[in-house]
Design an enzyme around this catalytic site. Structure first.
Site, PDB file in Angstrom:
ATOM      1  N   LEU A 116     -63.535  18.474  27.006  1.00  0.00           N
ATOM      2  CA  LEU A 116     -63.384  19.471  26.176  1.00  0.00           C
ATOM      3  C   LEU A 116     -61.862  19.727  25.856  1.00  0.00           C
ATOM      4  O   LEU A 116     -61.588  20.827  25.216  1.00  0.00           O
ATOM      5  CB  LEU A 116     -64.041  21.016  26.992  1.00  0.00           C
ATOM      6  CG  LEU A 116     -65.429  20.856  27.262  1.00  0.00           C
ATOM      7  CD1 LEU A 116     -65.925  22.186  27.485  1.00  0.00           C
ATOM      8  CD2 LEU A 116     -66.360  20.622  25.702  1.00  0.00           C
ATOM      9  N   SER A 119     -56.670  18.936  28.719  1.00  0.00           N
ATOM     10  CA  SER A 119     -55.326  18.196  28.922  1.00  0.00           C
ATOM     11  C   SER A 119     -54.368  18.485  27.617  1.00  0.00           C
ATOM     12  O   SER A 119     -53.208  18.999  27.654  1.00  0.00           O
ATOM     13  CB  SER A 119     -55.041  16.756  29.188  1.00  0.00           C
ATOM     14  OG  SER A 119     -55.885  16.129  28.441  1.00  0.00           O
ATOM     15  N   ALA A 120     -55.113  18.403  26.401  1.00  0.00           N
ATOM     16  CA  ALA A 120     -54.304  18.791  25.261  1.00  0.00           C
ATOM     17  C   ALA A 120     -54.138  20.091  25.122  1.00  0.00           C
ATOM     18  O   ALA A 120     -52.884  20.489  24.678  1.00  0.00           O
ATOM     19  CB  ALA A 120     -55.220  18.228  23.976  1.00  0.00           C
ATOM     20  N   ALA A 121     -55.065  21.096  25.542  1.00  0.00           N
ATOM     21  CA  ALA A 121     -54.858  22.402  25.509  1.00  0.00           C
ATOM     22  C   ALA A 121     -53.673  22.885  26.362  1.00  0.00           C
ATOM     23  O   ALA A 121     -52.639  23.830  26.026  1.00  0.00           O
ATOM     24  CB  ALA A 121     -55.968  23.216  25.768  1.00  0.00           C
ATOM     25  N   ASP A 163     -57.091  15.524  19.419  1.00  0.00           N
ATOM     26  CA  ASP A 163     -57.198  16.751  20.775  1.00  0.00           C
ATOM     27  C   ASP A 163     -56.068  17.439  20.652  1.00  0.00           C
ATOM     28  O   ASP A 163     -56.346  18.626  20.405  1.00  0.00           O
ATOM     29  CB  ASP A 163     -57.517  16.005  22.150  1.00  0.00           C
ATOM     30  CG  ASP A 163     -58.760  15.427  22.410  1.00  0.00           C
ATOM     31  OD1 ASP A 163     -59.382  14.977  21.576  1.00  0.00           O
ATOM     32  OD2 ASP A 163     -59.147  15.391  23.511  1.00  0.00           O
TER      33      ASP A 163
END
Length: 328
Positions: A116, A119-121, A163
């Site tokens: 989901l 890591s990108a968030a 992402d």
């Protein structure tokens, strides 16, 4: 002073794995967020409080001349802080402050490693909070680019821009190589099923690469996913949910053929479909983690809650807002 930012997680409507090879993908931001709070410090060290990343909570302080001061295995520290290190490095570079230290606190409603986009968030929100803490405002597009550099390095060059661009910009986006843009999209009624696990992204990506290099039909399967994404874009533009659902089902079958599904994911996909979802598929790297279903009703969410192997099911509408400040 303290600066706080949040950024959304994502699901893939279509295109995971194929996007690594330059095919298009359509990730969509969802209303689950990671929040990063950053405060500068004068000693050049970095203190990371990651007590809410669905890991056993811990606090680690390191940098300067000292080794990490933490009572957990070094491998766990590296896994949990690699993305934070990258975000801090990008913030220091953007503000030309290489010696500044930070206290960083992370809270996340996005399961770690579940496909989901946790890591990108964290990286997008971390760069935004850290640069603002140092008096610099970066545009979302630059945040996305800098966050991509972090993921590209941490994931040994296997990351796509999907992402991080989705998390920075919000809504539904289209990514094909370096070409990233937002899409006009209706509110998509997503239902998420989570098996409580996490696939090894690097291992799964490497497995698809090996399969693609050995077998022509695997390379054709990757190309077929790209063709499916292009057709899915037209359905999204038309708001044709029935077609979107059918294409999600096909996309899951193609990903299964590439060996990235799992028994738990297949069970959740079929439970959602049999409950009346328009379509369902794994999301992210696979091997464990999450599936996404398209369902306006609560039927698939309820069915997932009774499915063996599913530890959590929840609704997650499309989040049209990307990175945002949370400190007023």
């Amino acid at each position: 002073m303290t600066s706080t930012s949040s950024a959304p997680g994502k699901v893939y409507l279509f295109g995971e794995h194929a996007v690594v090879y330059g095919e298009p993908a359509v990730p969509c931001a969802i209303e689950r967020r990671a929040t990063v709070e950053v405060t500068t410090r004068t000693d050049g060290r970095l203190r990371v409080d990651a007590g809410d990343l669905t890991l056993d909570g811990f606090t680690v302080e390191y940098g300067g001349d000292g080794a990490p001061d933490v009572d957990v295995p070094q491998s766990l520290v590296e896994a949990a802080t690699g993305y934070v290190d990258g975000a801090v490095a990008q913030a220091r570079d953007a503000t030309d402050t290489p010696e500044v230290g930070f206290d960083v606190a992370i809270e996340s409603a996005i399961p770690l490693g579940a496909g989901l986009g946790s890591s990108a968030a964290v990286v997008v929100a971390g760069i935004d909070a850290a640069t603002r803490e140092l008096g610099v405002e970066l545009a979302p597009a630059e945040l996305a680019e800098r966050a991509y550099r972090v993921e590209h390095e941490v994931q040994s060059g296997e990351a796509s821009r999907a992402d991080t661009f989705c998390s920075a910009m919000g809504g539904a986006v289209r990514v094909e190589g370096d070409d990233c843009r937002q899409l006009d999209a209706p509110n998509l009624p997503f239902v998420i099923g989570y098996d409580g696990g996490a696939g090894d992204t690097g291992e799964l990506v490497a497995g698809v690469r090996a399969l693609r290099e050995e077998y022509g039909f695997a390379a054709d399967t990757v190309g077929a996913i790209g063709d499916l994404v292009r057709r899915g874009e037209r359905a999204l533009d038309e708001g044709n949910f029935d077609e979107l659902g059918r294409l999600m089902d096909v996309n899951h079958g193609l990903l299964s053929a590439l060996g990235v599904s799992a028994r738990s994911l297949d069970s959740m996909v079929w439970a959602a479909r049999e409950a009346g979802a328009r379509g369902a598929k794994l999301t992210g790297a696979g091997g464990g983690g999450c599936i996404v279903a398209l369902d306006e009703s609560d039927a698939s969410r309820t069915a997932l809650s009774y499915t063996p192997g599913c530890v959590e099911s929840f609704r997650a509408e499309l989040d049209f807002e990307g990175v945002r400040r949370e400190d007023g």
